[in-house]
Scaffold this motif. Structure first.
Motif, PDB file in Angstrom:
ATOM      1  N   ARG A  32       0.826  -1.208   0.000  1.00  0.00           N
ATOM      2  CA  ARG A  32       0.000   0.000   0.000  1.00  0.00           C
ATOM      3  C   ARG A  32       0.864   1.263   0.000  1.00  0.00           C
ATOM      4  NH1 ARG A  32      -3.090   1.202   5.297  1.00  0.00           N
ATOM      5  NH2 ARG A  32      -3.926  -0.896   4.952  1.00  0.00           N
ATOM      6  N   ILE A  33       1.885   1.304   0.843  1.00  0.00           N
ATOM      7  CA  ILE A  33       2.738   2.498   0.911  1.00  0.00           C
ATOM      8  C   ILE A  33       3.422   2.739  -0.436  1.00  0.00           C
ATOM      9  CG2 ILE A  33       4.806   3.494   1.978  1.00  0.00           C
ATOM     10  CD1 ILE A  33       4.013   1.902   4.549  1.00  0.00           C
ATOM     11  N   ALA A  34       3.945   1.644  -1.032  1.00  0.00           N
ATOM     12  CA  ALA A  34       4.654   1.779  -2.312  1.00  0.00           C
ATOM     13  C   ALA A  34       3.716   2.295  -3.409  1.00  0.00           C
ATOM     14  CB  ALA A  34       5.266   0.441  -2.717  1.00  0.00           C
ATOM     15  N   ALA A  35       2.451   1.853  -3.373  1.00  0.00           N
ATOM     16  CA  ALA A  35       1.487   2.292  -4.393  1.00  0.00           C
ATOM     17  C   ALA A  35       1.091   3.751  -4.201  1.00  0.00           C
ATOM     18  CB  ALA A  35       0.251   1.402  -4.333  1.00  0.00           C
ATOM     19  N   GLU A  36       0.940   4.170  -2.938  1.00  0.00           N
ATOM     20  CA  GLU A  36       0.444   5.522  -2.661  1.00  0.00           C
ATOM     21  C   GLU A  36       1.552   6.561  -2.571  1.00  0.00           C
ATOM     22  OE1 GLU A  36      -1.913   5.163   0.880  1.00  0.00           O
ATOM     23  OE2 GLU A  36      -3.456   3.931  -0.104  1.00  0.00           O
ATOM     24  N   HIS A  37       2.803   6.115  -2.298  1.00  0.00           N
ATOM     25  CA  HIS A  37       3.918   7.053  -2.087  1.00  0.00           C
ATOM     26  C   HIS A  37       5.161   6.537  -2.805  1.00  0.00           C
ATOM     27  CE1 HIS A  37       1.355   8.854   1.005  1.00  0.00           C
ATOM     28  NE2 HIS A  37       1.141   7.622   1.432  1.00  0.00           N
ATOM     29  N   PRO A  38       5.172   6.564  -4.119  1.00  0.00           N
ATOM     30  CA  PRO A  38       6.301   6.020  -4.889  1.00  0.00           C
ATOM     31  C   PRO A  38       7.632   6.650  -4.458  1.00  0.00           C
ATOM     32  CG  PRO A  38       4.478   6.628  -6.338  1.00  0.00           C
ATOM     33  CD  PRO A  38       4.138   7.160  -4.989  1.00  0.00           C
ATOM     34  N   GLY A  39       8.650   5.784  -4.329  1.00  0.00           N
ATOM     35  CA  GLY A  39       9.987   6.273  -3.991  1.00  0.00           C
ATOM     36  C   GLY A  39      10.193   6.609  -2.531  1.00  0.00           C
ATOM     37  N   ALA A  40       9.223   6.297  -1.672  1.00  0.00           N
ATOM     38  CA  ALA A  40       9.354   6.607  -0.240  1.00  0.00           C
ATOM     39  C   ALA A  40      10.409   5.706   0.406  1.00  0.00           C
ATOM     40  CB  ALA A  40       8.013   6.417   0.461  1.00  0.00           C
ATOM     41  N   ARG A  41      10.801   6.075   1.619  1.00  0.00           N
ATOM     42  CA  ARG A  41      11.596   5.185   2.478  1.00  0.00           C
ATOM     43  C   ARG A  41      10.614   4.464   3.390  1.00  0.00           C
ATOM     44  NH1 ARG A  41      15.005   8.756   4.727  1.00  0.00           N
ATOM     45  NH2 ARG A  41      16.675   8.263   3.252  1.00  0.00           N
ATOM     46  N   ILE A  42      10.686   3.140   3.434  1.00  0.00           N
ATOM     47  CA  ILE A  42       9.795   2.345   4.290  1.00  0.00           C
ATOM     48  C   ILE A  42      10.645   1.661   5.339  1.00  0.00           C
ATOM     49  CG2 ILE A  42       8.096   0.485   4.380  1.00  0.00           C
ATOM     50  CD1 ILE A  42       7.562   0.980   1.383  1.00  0.00           C
ATOM     51  N   LEU A  43      10.313   1.873   6.605  1.00  0.00           N
ATOM     52  CA  LEU A  43      11.045   1.255   7.711  1.00  0.00           C
ATOM     53  C   LEU A  43      10.107   0.334   8.480  1.00  0.00           C
ATOM     54  CD1 LEU A  43      13.402   0.896   9.712  1.00  0.00           C
ATOM     55  CD2 LEU A  43      12.630   2.999  10.855  1.00  0.00           C
ATOM     56  N   ILE A  44      10.422  -0.957   8.481  1.00  0.00           N
ATOM     57  CA  ILE A  44       9.681  -1.945   9.284  1.00  0.00           C
ATOM     58  C   ILE A  44      10.340  -1.971  10.651  1.00  0.00           C
ATOM     59  CG2 ILE A  44       8.972  -4.356   9.447  1.00  0.00           C
ATOM     60  CD1 ILE A  44       9.473  -4.450   6.338  1.00  0.00           C
ATOM     61  N   CYS A  45       9.555  -1.777  11.716  1.00  0.00           N
ATOM     62  CA  CYS A  45      10.186  -1.534  13.017  1.00  0.00           C
ATOM     63  C   CYS A  45       9.275  -1.942  14.170  1.00  0.00           C
ATOM     64  CB  CYS A  45      10.554  -0.051  13.137  1.00  0.00           C
ATOM     65  SG  CYS A  45       9.137   1.071  13.009  1.00  0.00           S
ATOM     66  N   GLY A  46       9.811  -1.840  15.384  1.00  0.00           N
ATOM     67  CA  GLY A  46       9.023  -1.994  16.601  1.00  0.00           C
ATOM     68  C   GLY A  46       9.284  -3.239  17.416  1.00  0.00           C
ATOM     69  N   SER A  47       9.918  -4.280  16.811  1.00  0.00           N
ATOM     70  CA  SER A  47      10.079  -5.524  17.565  1.00  0.00           C
ATOM     71  C   SER A  47      11.119  -6.416  16.914  1.00  0.00           C
ATOM     72  CB  SER A  47       8.743  -6.272  17.627  1.00  0.00           C
ATOM     73  OG  SER A  47       8.932  -7.581  18.122  1.00  0.00           O
ATOM     74  N   LEU A  48      11.958  -7.053  17.742  1.00  0.00           N
ATOM     75  CA  LEU A  48      12.891  -8.054  17.224  1.00  0.00           C
ATOM     76  C   LEU A  48      12.146  -9.282  16.723  1.00  0.00           C
ATOM     77  CD1 LEU A  48      15.855  -7.875  19.748  1.00  0.00           C
ATOM     78  CD2 LEU A  48      15.982  -7.468  17.295  1.00  0.00           C
ATOM     79  N   TYR A  49      10.990  -9.566  17.315  1.00  0.00           N
ATOM     80  CA  TYR A  49      10.205 -10.723  16.859  1.00  0.00           C
ATOM     81  C   TYR A  49       9.684 -10.482  15.440  1.00  0.00           C
ATOM     82  CZ  TYR A  49      10.427 -12.301  21.680  1.00  0.00           C
ATOM     83  OH  TYR A  49      10.885 -12.713  22.908  1.00  0.00           O
ATOM     84  N   LEU A  50       9.200  -9.265  15.195  1.00  0.00           N
ATOM     85  CA  LEU A  50       8.765  -8.916  13.846  1.00  0.00           C
ATOM     86  C   LEU A  50       9.958  -8.942  12.888  1.00  0.00           C
ATOM     87  CD1 LEU A  50       6.602  -7.904  11.862  1.00  0.00           C
ATOM     88  CD2 LEU A  50       7.108  -5.568  12.641  1.00  0.00           C
ATOM     89  N   ALA A  51      11.092  -8.382  13.330  1.00  0.00           N
ATOM     90  CA  ALA A  51      12.289  -8.359  12.483  1.00  0.00           C
ATOM     91  C   ALA A  51      12.733  -9.770  12.123  1.00  0.00           C
ATOM     92  CB  ALA A  51      13.413  -7.609  13.199  1.00  0.00           C
ATOM     93  N   GLY A  52      12.670 -10.678  13.094  1.00  0.00           N
ATOM     94  CA  GLY A  52      13.064 -12.056  12.824  1.00  0.00           C
ATOM     95  C   GLY A  52      12.203 -12.707  11.760  1.00  0.00           C
ATOM     96  N   ARG A  53      10.914 -12.451  11.847  1.00  0.00           N
ATOM     97  CA  ARG A  53      10.013 -13.018  10.828  1.00  0.00           C
ATOM     98  C   ARG A  53      10.334 -12.432   9.446  1.00  0.00           C
ATOM     99  NH1 ARG A  53       5.240 -15.844  10.137  1.00  0.00           N
ATOM    100  NH2 ARG A  53       5.311 -16.446  12.317  1.00  0.00           N
ATOM    101  N   ILE A  54      10.581 -11.138   9.393  1.00  0.00           N
ATOM    102  CA  ILE A  54      10.904 -10.497   8.113  1.00  0.00           C
ATOM    103  C   ILE A  54      12.178 -11.106   7.531  1.00  0.00           C
ATOM    104  CG2 ILE A  54      11.570  -8.321   7.029  1.00  0.00           C
ATOM    105  CD1 ILE A  54       8.591  -8.553   7.878  1.00  0.00           C
ATOM    106  N   LEU A  55      13.194 -11.335   8.365  1.00  0.00           N
ATOM    107  CA  LEU A  55      14.455 -11.892   7.866  1.00  0.00           C
ATOM    108  C   LEU A  55      14.275 -13.347   7.408  1.00  0.00           C
ATOM    109  CD1 LEU A  55      17.083 -10.382  10.305  1.00  0.00           C
ATOM    110  CD2 LEU A  55      16.696  -9.795   7.930  1.00  0.00           C
ATOM    111  N   ARG A  56      13.450 -14.098   8.122  1.00  0.00           N
ATOM    112  CA  ARG A  56      13.201 -15.491   7.683  1.00  0.00           C
ATOM    113  C   ARG A  56      12.581 -15.521   6.293  1.00  0.00           C
ATOM    114  NH1 ARG A  56      11.998 -16.358  13.061  1.00  0.00           N
ATOM    115  NH2 ARG A  56       9.765 -16.001  12.785  1.00  0.00           N
ATOM    116  N   GLU A  57      11.711 -14.568   6.042  1.00  0.00           N
ATOM    117  CA  GLU A  57      10.971 -14.566   4.761  1.00  0.00           C
ATOM    118  C   GLU A  57      11.686 -13.788   3.661  1.00  0.00           C
ATOM    119  OE1 GLU A  57       7.254 -12.946   6.024  1.00  0.00           O
ATOM    120  OE2 GLU A  57       6.638 -14.778   7.084  1.00  0.00           O
ATOM    121  N   ASN A  58      12.650 -12.931   4.038  1.00  0.00           N
ATOM    122  CA  ASN A  58      13.311 -12.059   3.051  1.00  0.00           C
ATOM    123  C   ASN A  58      14.822 -12.031   3.202  1.00  0.00           C
ATOM    124  OD1 ASN A  58      10.856 -10.348   1.816  1.00  0.00           O
ATOM    125  ND2 ASN A  58      10.485 -10.679   4.000  1.00  0.00           N
ATOM    126  N   GLY A  59      15.389 -12.970   3.956  1.00  0.00           N
ATOM    127  CA  GLY A  59      16.810 -12.942   4.254  1.00  0.00           C
ATOM    128  C   GLY A  59      17.665 -13.650   3.235  1.00  0.00           C
TER     129      GLY A  59
END
Length: 422
Positions: free
Chosen positions: A395-422
């Motif tokens: 959604r952010i990429a579609a509405e705000h092209p070229g933005a900086r997107i930061l996924i944040c707030g938790s190491l647990y969330l970060a771990g899941r992101i790295l498992r799926e995108n690492g």
């Protein structure tokens, strides 16, 4: 599911109903195992609220540049449990991990023990059986009663910046929390101390004095600061003009200084200090993502990941964003219900164009997305919610092209992101 995953699942069932900070269970299981903590290579013990992992990773990079073998223990893991235990520089193998866990399970004989305690015992067991030159131990929670605090005479202790966190276990004042962290200081063992609030420094000094533990205190015995595109480090042995650390963010200057002070205390010099800054790797600390499904969804946006989750973590992220080239920044945020969410959000408000709140999949203590959004709005950030991280990024990429997107707030969330995108 691997053999170690199956054992780890069983060990969770032994966990007491509440976290009961105590070293009694730890001493019991280690005694049953033959006290492996007494047979591990010289220990560098690291406590603090923020920067423990980054500082420890820099110390390891410096030691390894000197061709030394280094054990390392960190928590929590991000993608896989094996990340917590490095044997002589390499992640523990599945076979070694499963064997150590099984042995600890047998030695514990079904008695109540926390998951962190029994897995820490497994780490000590593995460390005692693999030759190395140093052992880096990161405290899990607090210090005085942490499961890692069973080594009677470490080579060095390190205390990174202390702030308010885990008040339900460590006390509701910064002085009480500092007292718990300073519990790693040992008789006659040098302690490297990062920049601290005056009241924290006073607690550390009061703990060290009767123990005869020499303190090496930031801005008194050593200093580290940025000057242009260089990091300047200075202590009684002189001044070093060094490159900036590869880990981004102004807060990493202090962490780098702490790591260099530790290396200097151990007798190392410029080459090791330089390697600590340039060869360190520490994921999910303002990490730029470059591959995976989320990159496809981001479609031309910058995509970043950070696992900071307390007010000091929010300040560090805010300072890093302020130092990056200007670009509209959108946060995708998921947090635990045990954290000071408003305290985390407030420093970010000046740097965020908006925030999309998500829940952390599979995490029972996740804060509902609507609650995260409501707190972000209270901090002055424009908010919305999404079903998951992929939907938020799309959604952010579609509405705000070229933005900086930061996924944040938790190491647990970060771990899941790295498992799926690492």
């Amino acid at each position: 599911m691997s053999a170690s995953d199956i054992i780890l699942q069983r060990l969770m069932s032994l966990h007491p109903k509440v976290i009961d900070l105590s070293l009694d269970r730890m001493h019991r299981i280690l005694s049953a195992l033959g006290d492996p903590q007494l047979r591990i290579p010289p220990v560098i013990h690291v406590a603090g609220t923020n920067g423990k992992g980054s500082t420890q990773a820099m110390i390891r990079a410096g030691l390894e540049a000197a061709d030394l073998k280094v054990h390392a223990y960190t928590s929590p893991h991000l993608a896989y449990f094996h990340e917590r235990i490095r044997l002589a520089g390499e992640l523990i193998s599945e076979e070694e991990l499963a064997a150590a866990l099984e042995e600890c399970e047998a030695a514990n004989d079904g008695q109540p023990i926390t998951f962190f305690e029994i897995t820490t015992a497994a780490a000590f067991l593995a460390f005692s059986r693999t030759p190395a030159d140093y052992t880096l131990l990161e405290v899990g929670l607090g210090g005085r009663l942490d499961a890692t605090n069973v080594v009677p005479a470490p080579r060095l202790t390190v205390i990174t910046p202390i702030s308010v966190d885990h008040t339900q276990y460590l006390g509701d004042t910064i002085e009480a929390i500092a007292g718990e962290k300073a519990g790693i200081i040992k008789q006659g063992v040098p302690c490297i101390v990062s920049v601290q609030p005056p009241e924290v420094r006073a607690v550390i000094e009061a703990k060290a004095e009767p123990l005869g533990a020499p303190l090496r205190i930031a801005r008194q015995d050593w200093d580290a600061y940025r000057e242009g595109d260089a990091l300047i480090y200075q202590d009684e042995r002189g001044l070093m003009d060094l490159p900036l650390p590869v880990l981004p963010g102004p807060h990493q200057i202090g962490n780098a200084g702490t790591a260099i002070a530790a290396l200097r205390e151990l007798g190392f010099g410029r080459a090791e200090a330089r390697a600590a800054l340039l060869e360190v790797e520490w994921p999910a600390r303002m990490q730029r993502l470059t591959r995976g499904p989320l990159i496809d969804a981001a479609a031309g946006c910058e995509l970043w990941l950070d696992g900071g989750h307390n007010p000091a973590g929010g300040e560090a992220v805010a300072a890093t964003l302020a130092a990056l080239p200007p670009r509209p920044t959108w946060l995708v945020c998921g947090m635990l219900n045990t954290k000071d969410v408003l305290g985390y959000m407030q420093p970010l408000a000046a740097h965020a164009a908006g925030l999309v709140a998500v829940e952390i999949p599979g995490e029972p203590n996740t804060l509902p997305a609507a609650e995260t959004a409501a707190i972000a709005a209270k901090a002055g950030i424009a908010t919305s919610v999404a079903d998951d991280t992929l939907a938020a990024v799309t959604r952010i990429a579609a509405e705000h092209p070229g933005a900086r997107i930061l996924i944040c707030g938790s190491l647990y969330l970060a771990g899941r992101i790295l498992r799926e995108n690492g």
